[in-house]
Design an enzyme around this catalytic site. Structure first.
Site, PDB file in Angstrom:
ATOM      1  N   ASN A 154      -9.861   0.526   5.807  1.00 48.43           N
ATOM      2  CA  ASN A 154      -9.410  -0.038   6.894  1.00 48.43           C
ATOM      3  C   ASN A 154     -10.281  -0.525   8.522  1.00 48.43           C
ATOM      4  OD1 ASN A 154     -10.983   2.192   8.185  1.00 48.43           O
ATOM      5  ND2 ASN A 154      -9.732   3.871   7.673  1.00 48.43           N
ATOM      6  N   TYR A 201       0.582  -1.304   0.164  1.00 46.24           N
ATOM      7  CA  TYR A 201       0.097   0.146  -0.264  1.00 46.24           C
ATOM      8  C   TYR A 201       1.044   1.451   0.141  1.00 46.24           C
ATOM      9  CZ  TYR A 201      -3.853   3.714   1.168  1.00 46.24           C
ATOM     10  OH  TYR A 201      -4.919   4.658   1.682  1.00 46.24           O
TER      11      TYR A 201
HETATM   12  N1  NAP Z   1      -9.876   5.804   4.975  1.00 47.60           N
HETATM   13  C1  NAP Z   1      -8.792   6.549   5.081  1.00 47.60           C
HETATM   14  O1  NAP Z   1      -8.665   6.616   6.336  1.00 47.60           O
HETATM   15  C2  NAP Z   1      -7.610   6.874   3.751  1.00 47.60           C
HETATM   16  C3  NAP Z   1      -6.513   7.258   4.586  1.00 47.60           C
HETATM   17  C4  NAP Z   1      -5.257   7.838   3.150  1.00 47.60           C
HETATM   18  C5  NAP Z   1      -5.931   7.321   2.166  1.00 47.60           C
HETATM   19  N2  NAP Z   1      -7.215   7.125   1.653  1.00 47.60           N
HETATM   20  C6  NAP Z   1      -7.462   6.717   0.339  1.00 47.60           C
HETATM   21  O2  NAP Z   1      -8.901   7.294   0.170  1.00 47.60           O
HETATM   22  C7  NAP Z   1      -9.201   6.263  -0.454  1.00 47.60           C
HETATM   23  C8  NAP Z   1     -10.882   6.479  -0.834  1.00 47.60           C
HETATM   24  O3  NAP Z   1     -10.175   4.893   0.289  1.00 47.60           O
HETATM   25  P1  NAP Z   1     -11.702   4.899   1.318  1.00 47.60           P
HETATM   26  O4  NAP Z   1     -11.083   4.508   2.697  1.00 47.60           O
HETATM   27  O5  NAP Z   1     -12.560   5.506   0.699  1.00 47.60           O
HETATM   28  O6  NAP Z   1     -12.113   3.270   0.894  1.00 47.60           O
HETATM   29  P2  NAP Z   1     -13.540   1.991   0.868  1.00 47.60           P
HETATM   30  O7  NAP Z   1     -13.895   2.836   1.501  1.00 47.60           O
HETATM   31  O8  NAP Z   1     -12.947   1.014   0.888  1.00 47.60           O
HETATM   32  O9  NAP Z   1     -13.588   2.855  -0.938  1.00 47.60           O
HETATM   33  C9  NAP Z   1     -12.475   2.448  -1.575  1.00 47.60           C
HETATM   34  C10 NAP Z   1     -13.606   2.297  -2.914  1.00 47.60           C
HETATM   35  O10 NAP Z   1     -12.388   2.314  -4.676  1.00 47.60           O
HETATM   36  C11 NAP Z   1     -13.268   1.061  -4.984  1.00 47.60           C
HETATM   37  N3  NAP Z   1     -12.220   0.308  -5.574  1.00 47.60           N
HETATM   38  C12 NAP Z   1     -11.445  -0.498  -5.176  1.00 47.60           C
HETATM   39  N4  NAP Z   1     -10.616  -0.834  -5.953  1.00 47.60           N
HETATM   40  C13 NAP Z   1     -11.307  -0.999  -7.505  1.00 47.60           C
HETATM   41  C14 NAP Z   1     -11.030  -0.516  -8.959  1.00 47.60           C
HETATM   42  N5  NAP Z   1     -10.160  -1.902  -9.068  1.00 47.60           N
HETATM   43  N6  NAP Z   1     -11.620  -0.171  -9.725  1.00 47.60           N
HETATM   44  C15 NAP Z   1     -12.346   0.280  -9.457  1.00 47.60           C
HETATM   45  N7  NAP Z   1     -12.779   0.670  -8.613  1.00 47.60           N
HETATM   46  C16 NAP Z   1     -12.239   0.553  -7.400  1.00 47.60           C
HETATM   47  C17 NAP Z   1     -14.161   0.615  -4.075  1.00 47.60           C
HETATM   48  O11 NAP Z   1     -15.069  -0.001  -4.500  1.00 47.60           O
HETATM   49  P3  NAP Z   1     -16.025  -1.438  -4.370  1.00 47.60           P
HETATM   50  O12 NAP Z   1     -17.129  -1.012  -3.083  1.00 47.60           O
HETATM   51  O13 NAP Z   1     -16.151  -2.112  -5.639  1.00 47.60           O
HETATM   52  O14 NAP Z   1     -14.828  -1.856  -3.483  1.00 47.60           O
HETATM   53  C18 NAP Z   1     -14.412   2.291  -3.448  1.00 47.60           C
HETATM   54  O15 NAP Z   1     -15.868   2.161  -4.079  1.00 47.60           O
HETATM   55  C19 NAP Z   1      -8.459   5.753  -1.162  1.00 47.60           C
HETATM   56  O16 NAP Z   1      -7.202   6.071  -2.402  1.00 47.60           O
HETATM   57  C20 NAP Z   1      -7.198   5.833  -0.181  1.00 47.60           C
HETATM   58  O17 NAP Z   1      -6.161   4.728  -0.106  1.00 47.60           O
HETATM   59  C21 NAP Z   1      -7.976   6.732   2.406  1.00 47.60           C
END
Ligand code: NAP
Length: 242
Positions: free
Chosen positions: A204, A166
């Site tokens: 997470n 990651y």
């Molecule tokens: N949450 C945190 O603490 C945090 C911190 C730093 C950075 N981020 C970043 O923030 C962004 C959003 O993450 P989140 O926390 O909101 O996570 P999340 O709730 O797991 O959402 C991730 C999204 O990405 C989609 N996805 C995963 N693989 C994919 C693929 N192959 N093609 C298209 N869509 C795909 C998922 O779709 P499905 O529903 O189909 O799985 C979901 O819509 C990410 O880039 C993550 O790395 C998050």
């Protein structure tokens, strides 16, 4: 053909931070294309935002399928002829990710493929549409875990979080931001990395202390800037060292 309204594509908008970003950009009066890899989830998410009176429609974009990105670009070209904003939000955490000495290389490959290679492919497919907008913006949703500078500090609060796949995928994404910002240094496309901060999402196990609104805040602020900065790595209230 709708030409005047601003158009945004947000990948992974069916849930989590991407969903909240979609909601807020649409609330600002934009047409939002909510990208999702699963049609059912994307359609449901778009319907939820439409029920709030927002101009949101589902578009199929799977980071693991460059073909889906090309097809989406063709559909956007046909309907809007341009794209004003691309938020590369979709990503995976990589189940079984771990420290560099022992993480399974298949996990490293899978996470790099989705988070990095997939994002490059989607962006390349959308670039002609972003260029057609005259002035456009790309926001790569990164993470402070991808900051090599922070990773060099053994006393940094996340120093023990050594999940190679990651972290490396986000460091590579940051390189993409920097190099793309250089290519478009004429100001036609602003390109930035934004760290949403540790936010409660499925990524997470909903352990993050921030709400979705807090996680979306900096992405939305940068997206709606009148004269966006470029080549920056930002989070709420601060710039992060690369
Ligand atoms: N949450 C945190 O603490 C945090 C911190 C730093 C950075 N981020 C970043 O923030 C962004 C959003 O993450 P989140 O926390 O909101 O996570 P999340 O709730 O797991 O959402 C991730 C999204 O990405 C989609 N996805 C995963 N693989 C994919 C693929 N192959 N093609 C298209 N869509 C795909 C998922 O779709 P499905 O529903 O189909 O799985 C979901 O819509 C990410 O880039 C993550 O790395 C998050």
């Amino acid at each position: 053909m709708e030409e005047t309204k601003k158009v945004a594509l947000i990948t992974g908008a069916n849930k989590g931070i991407g969903f909240e970003v979609a909601r807020q950009i649409a609330k600002a009066g934009w047409t939002v294309l909510a990208g999702a890899r699963k049609e059912e989830l994307g359609t449901q998410a778009a319907a939820k935002l439409q029920a709030e009176g927002l101009d949101v429609q589902f578009i199929h974009v799977d980071l693991d399928s460059p073909e889906s990105a090309r097809t989406a670009a063709e559909a956007i070209k046909k309907q809007f002829s341009k794209l004003d904003l691309l938020v590369n939000n979709a990503a995976i955490a990589g189940k079984g990710d771990g420290p560099p000495s022992k993480v399974n290389v298949e996990i490293v490959e899978a996470v790099m493929k989705t988070n990095y290679v997939g994002t490059v492919a989607v962006t390349q497919a959308m670039l002609p549409l972003l260029q057609a907008a005259g002035k456009a913006q790309i926001i790569n949703v990164s993470s402070e875990l991808g900051s090599i500078s922070q990773q060099t500090d053994p006393n940094w609060k996340y120093a023990p979080v050594k999940v190679l796949a990651y972290c490396a995928s986000k460091a590579a994404l940051n390189m993409f931001t920097m190099q793309l910002a250089y290519e478009f240094r004429d100001g036609s496309i602003a390109v930035n990395s934004v760290n949403p901060g540790y936010t409660a999402t499925d990524l997470n196990g909903n352990s993050g202390p921030q709400t979705l609104e807090e996680g979306a805040a900096e992405i939305v602020r940068v997206a709606l800037m009148e004269a966006p900065v470029t080549g920056k790595f930002l989070e709420t209230g601060a710039e992060i060292p690369w």
